[in-house]
Design a protein around this motif. Structure first.
Motif, short mmCIF file in Angstrom:
data_model
loop_
_atom_site.label_atom_id
_atom_site.label_comp_id
_atom_site.label_asym_id
_atom_site.label_seq_id
_atom_site.Cartn_x
_atom_site.Cartn_y
_atom_site.Cartn_z
N LEU A 1 0.62 -1.27 0.09
CA LEU A 1 -0.04 0.08 -0.03
C LEU A 1 0.83 1.26 0.04
O LEU A 1 0.12 2.43 -0.04
N THR B 1 -0.89 4.89 2.00
CA THR B 1 -1.81 4.59 2.87
C THR B 1 -1.21 3.10 3.73
O THR B 1 -0.31 2.47 3.43
N TRP C 1 -6.64 1.20 4.64
CA TRP C 1 -7.21 0.54 3.88
C TRP C 1 -8.46 -0.37 4.24
O TRP C 1 -9.62 -0.45 3.60
N SER D 1 -12.05 0.37 2.85
CA SER D 1 -12.88 -0.85 2.16
C SER D 1 -14.14 -0.74 2.93
O SER D 1 -15.24 -0.85 2.48
N HIS E 1 -10.46 3.95 -3.83
CA HIS E 1 -10.92 2.55 -3.18
C HIS E 1 -10.90 1.57 -4.62
O HIS E 1 -10.41 0.36 -4.62
N VAL F 1 -6.98 1.04 -5.39
CA VAL F 1 -6.41 0.19 -4.36
C VAL F 1 -6.85 -1.19 -4.27
O VAL F 1 -6.02 -2.07 -4.03
#
Length: 120
Positions: free
Chosen positions: A24, A29, A34, A38, A81, A84
């Motif tokens: 990440l 991040t 994360w 999420s 989002h 990632v």
């Protein structure tokens, strides 16, 4: 099987934390960021993360990036989002290589039941 389950759970958590942190890093991040990103994308709430350390810092981190506002994902947060997520899915495939879907689900089920026993 020379070590108890607690050893393997903690060892794996440490390895996942380190590896996920590296994965990440390109997005600036953390693993907790994360998880919050999420959770917010899934149901708009970070409530499931409340018992864990670092949630307040993750809220501040995502807010400072413009990905979260008033506890909700922004348009920029939804785009982040999506980007990632692709990276994380690749990471998860690599980590679970050689583990069948049935083995994975069985492991999660066993750990869930053990956690429920410990919570009683």
């Amino acid at each position: 099987m020379d070590r108890p389950i607690g050893y393997w759970v903690k060892h794996l958590d440490n390895l996942l934390d380190d590896a996920m942190g590296q994965a990440l890093a390109a997005y600036g991040t953390s693993r907790r960021d994360w998880q919050l990103l999420s959770a917010a994308a899934r149901d708009g709430s970070a409530a499931m993360l409340a018992p864990f350390d670092g949630v307040e810092e993750a809220v501040q981190s995502l807010t400072s990036k413009g990905w979260l506002a008033d506890g909700r994902l922004t348009d920029e947060g939804r785009a982040a989002h999506a980007a990632v997520s692709e990276h994380v899915m690749h990471f998860r495939r690599r980590i679970t290589e050689g583990v069948s879907p049935q083995e994975y689900l069985a492991t999660v089920d066993v750990l869930r039941r053990m956690a429920a026993n410990a919570e009683r």
